[in-house]
Design a protein around this motif. Structure first.
Motif, mmCIF file in Angstrom:
data_model
loop_
_atom_site.group_PDB
_atom_site.id
_atom_site.type_symbol
_atom_site.label_atom_id
_atom_site.label_comp_id
_atom_site.label_asym_id
_atom_site.label_seq_id
_atom_site.Cartn_x
_atom_site.Cartn_y
_atom_site.Cartn_z
ATOM 1 N N ARG A 28 0.825 -1.361 -0.170
ATOM 2 C CA ARG A 28 -0.057 0.129 0.045
ATOM 3 C C ARG A 28 0.922 1.308 0.027
ATOM 4 O O ARG A 28 1.670 1.300 0.804
ATOM 5 C CB ARG A 28 -0.811 -0.042 1.339
ATOM 6 N N GLU A 29 0.663 2.242 -0.902
ATOM 7 C CA GLU A 29 1.370 3.203 -0.952
ATOM 8 C C GLU A 29 0.672 4.676 -0.774
ATOM 9 O O GLU A 29 -0.489 4.598 -0.912
ATOM 10 C CB GLU A 29 2.113 3.312 -2.512
ATOM 11 N N TRP A 30 1.357 5.622 0.036
ATOM 12 C CA TRP A 30 0.849 6.645 0.371
ATOM 13 C C TRP A 30 0.484 7.749 -0.956
ATOM 14 O O TRP A 30 1.413 7.722 -1.726
ATOM 15 C CB TRP A 30 1.680 7.221 1.208
ATOM 16 N N VAL A 31 -0.509 8.260 -1.083
ATOM 17 C CA VAL A 31 -0.843 9.255 -2.164
ATOM 18 C C VAL A 31 -0.893 10.680 -1.769
ATOM 19 O O VAL A 31 -0.284 11.623 -2.269
ATOM 20 C CB VAL A 31 -2.028 8.809 -2.600
ATOM 21 N N ALA A 32 -1.732 11.131 -0.662
ATOM 22 C CA ALA A 32 -1.852 12.408 -0.288
ATOM 23 C C ALA A 32 -2.209 12.479 1.256
ATOM 24 O O ALA A 32 -2.640 11.490 1.866
ATOM 25 C CB ALA A 32 -2.968 13.150 -1.013
ATOM 26 N N SER A 33 -1.836 13.654 2.033
ATOM 27 C CA SER A 33 -2.061 13.913 3.229
ATOM 28 C C SER A 33 -2.466 15.145 3.577
ATOM 29 O O SER A 33 -1.812 16.112 3.039
ATOM 30 C CB SER A 33 -0.792 13.268 4.375
ATOM 31 N N ARG A 34 -2.969 15.426 4.729
ATOM 32 C CA ARG A 34 -3.491 16.672 5.197
ATOM 33 C C ARG A 34 -3.265 16.833 6.580
ATOM 34 O O ARG A 34 -3.997 15.894 7.371
ATOM 35 C CB ARG A 34 -5.067 17.071 4.769
ATOM 36 N N ASN A 66 0.491 17.352 1.605
ATOM 37 C CA ASN A 66 1.598 16.624 0.695
ATOM 38 C C ASN A 66 0.958 15.794 -0.205
ATOM 39 O O ASN A 66 0.008 15.130 -0.029
ATOM 40 C CB ASN A 66 2.524 16.379 1.987
ATOM 41 N N TYR A 67 1.878 15.371 -1.151
ATOM 42 C CA TYR A 67 1.505 14.645 -2.386
ATOM 43 C C TYR A 67 2.461 13.842 -2.789
ATOM 44 O O TYR A 67 3.728 14.342 -2.616
ATOM 45 C CB TYR A 67 0.899 15.304 -3.394
ATOM 46 N N ALA A 68 2.278 12.587 -2.947
ATOM 47 C CA ALA A 68 3.437 11.965 -3.893
ATOM 48 C C ALA A 68 3.669 12.363 -5.187
ATOM 49 O O ALA A 68 2.923 13.020 -5.672
ATOM 50 C CB ALA A 68 2.955 10.132 -3.992
ATOM 51 N N ASP A 69 5.008 12.102 -5.540
ATOM 52 C CA ASP A 69 5.442 12.823 -6.824
ATOM 53 C C ASP A 69 4.727 12.331 -8.084
ATOM 54 O O ASP A 69 4.272 13.124 -8.924
ATOM 55 C CB ASP A 69 6.796 12.426 -6.846
ATOM 56 N N SER A 70 3.870 10.995 -7.932
ATOM 57 C CA SER A 70 3.265 10.510 -9.085
ATOM 58 C C SER A 70 1.969 11.184 -9.238
ATOM 59 O O SER A 70 1.446 11.249 -10.163
ATOM 60 C CB SER A 70 3.143 8.877 -8.931
ATOM 61 N N VAL A 71 1.457 11.867 -8.163
ATOM 62 C CA VAL A 71 0.083 12.490 -8.345
ATOM 63 C C VAL A 71 -0.021 14.073 -8.266
ATOM 64 O O VAL A 71 -0.798 14.806 -8.238
ATOM 65 C CB VAL A 71 -0.803 12.067 -7.228
ATOM 66 N N GLN A 72 1.316 14.486 -7.985
ATOM 67 C CA GLN A 72 1.516 15.936 -7.607
ATOM 68 C C GLN A 72 1.078 16.846 -8.682
ATOM 69 O O GLN A 72 1.486 16.479 -10.044
ATOM 70 C CB GLN A 72 2.862 16.366 -7.427
ATOM 71 N N GLY A 73 0.249 17.847 -8.573
ATOM 72 C CA GLY A 73 -0.461 18.643 -9.611
ATOM 73 C C GLY A 73 -1.683 18.075 -10.130
ATOM 74 O O GLY A 73 -2.198 18.936 -10.875
ATOM 75 N N ARG A 74 -2.008 16.804 -9.919
ATOM 76 C CA ARG A 74 -3.247 16.260 -10.264
ATOM 77 C C ARG A 74 -4.164 15.758 -9.483
ATOM 78 O O ARG A 74 -5.270 15.907 -9.842
ATOM 79 C CB ARG A 74 -3.049 14.861 -11.210
ATOM 80 N N PHE A 75 -3.665 15.551 -8.215
ATOM 81 C CA PHE A 75 -4.708 15.288 -7.092
ATOM 82 C C PHE A 75 -5.053 16.331 -6.157
ATOM 83 O O PHE A 75 -3.845 16.909 -5.899
ATOM 84 C CB PHE A 75 -4.351 13.856 -6.286
ATOM 85 N N ALA A 76 -5.923 16.258 -5.565
ATOM 86 C CA ALA A 76 -6.076 17.349 -4.204
ATOM 87 C C ALA A 76 -6.861 16.754 -3.091
ATOM 88 O O ALA A 76 -8.016 16.221 -3.265
ATOM 89 C CB ALA A 76 -6.884 18.568 -4.617
ATOM 90 N N MET A 88 -9.234 13.806 -8.260
ATOM 91 C CA MET A 88 -8.379 13.524 -9.042
ATOM 92 C C MET A 88 -8.654 13.629 -10.652
ATOM 93 O O MET A 88 -9.745 13.585 -10.877
ATOM 94 C CB MET A 88 -8.396 11.692 -8.892
ATOM 95 N N ASN A 89 -7.505 14.372 -10.955
ATOM 96 C CA ASN A 89 -7.757 14.801 -12.357
ATOM 97 C C ASN A 89 -6.474 14.344 -13.215
ATOM 98 O O ASN A 89 -5.524 13.695 -12.786
ATOM 99 C CB ASN A 89 -7.462 16.546 -12.441
#
Length: 121
Positions: free
Chosen positions: A45-51, A58-68, A82-83
């Motif tokens: 299981r990998e971390w994607v985003a946190s608040r 904070n966001y994983a590099d793989s989703v930075q700029g695309r997820f919120a 997710m965009n």
């Protein structure tokens, strides 16, 4: 007694968007922290985003700029927008919430049941 119920997953085409929701069921004082993870069968299981409670995200590099990631404390809801979705985003997505059951109490962490996101043409 406290559960997280996820919804919003489904099948989308590459480049599409989805909004995942995570609702806290049960009595809590407040959401302290929130995060989203994802997992492909057979993988970790990998971390994607946190608040955090102060609002920093904070966001994983793989989703930075695309997820919120966001939350609505009045509704006890956490969201993941997710965009520009890619096939490699396909996974089961899990919501994770840290909360206090009472003032000054320990922060407890719970997981949602997971919701499938499939990105395919």
């Amino acid at each position: 007694q406290v559960q997280l119920v996820e919804s919003g997953g489904g099948l989308v085409q590459p480049g599409g968007s989805l909004r995942l929701s995570c609702e806290v069921h049960g009595t809590i004082r407040m959401i302290n922290t929130a995060a989203w993870y994802r997992q492909v069968a057979g993988n970790q299981r990998e971390w994607v985003a946190s608040r955090v409670s102060g609002g920093a995200t904070n966001y994983a590099d793989s989703v930075q700029g695309r997820f919120a990631i966001s939350q609505d404390n009045a509704k006890n809801m956490v969201y993941l927008e997710m965009n520009s979705l890619k096939p490699e985003d396909t996974a089961v997505y899990y919501c994770n919430v840290g909360y206090r059951g009472r003032p000054g109490g320990a922060i407890r962490t719970i997981w949602g049941q997971g919701t499938q996101v499939t990105v395919s043409s």
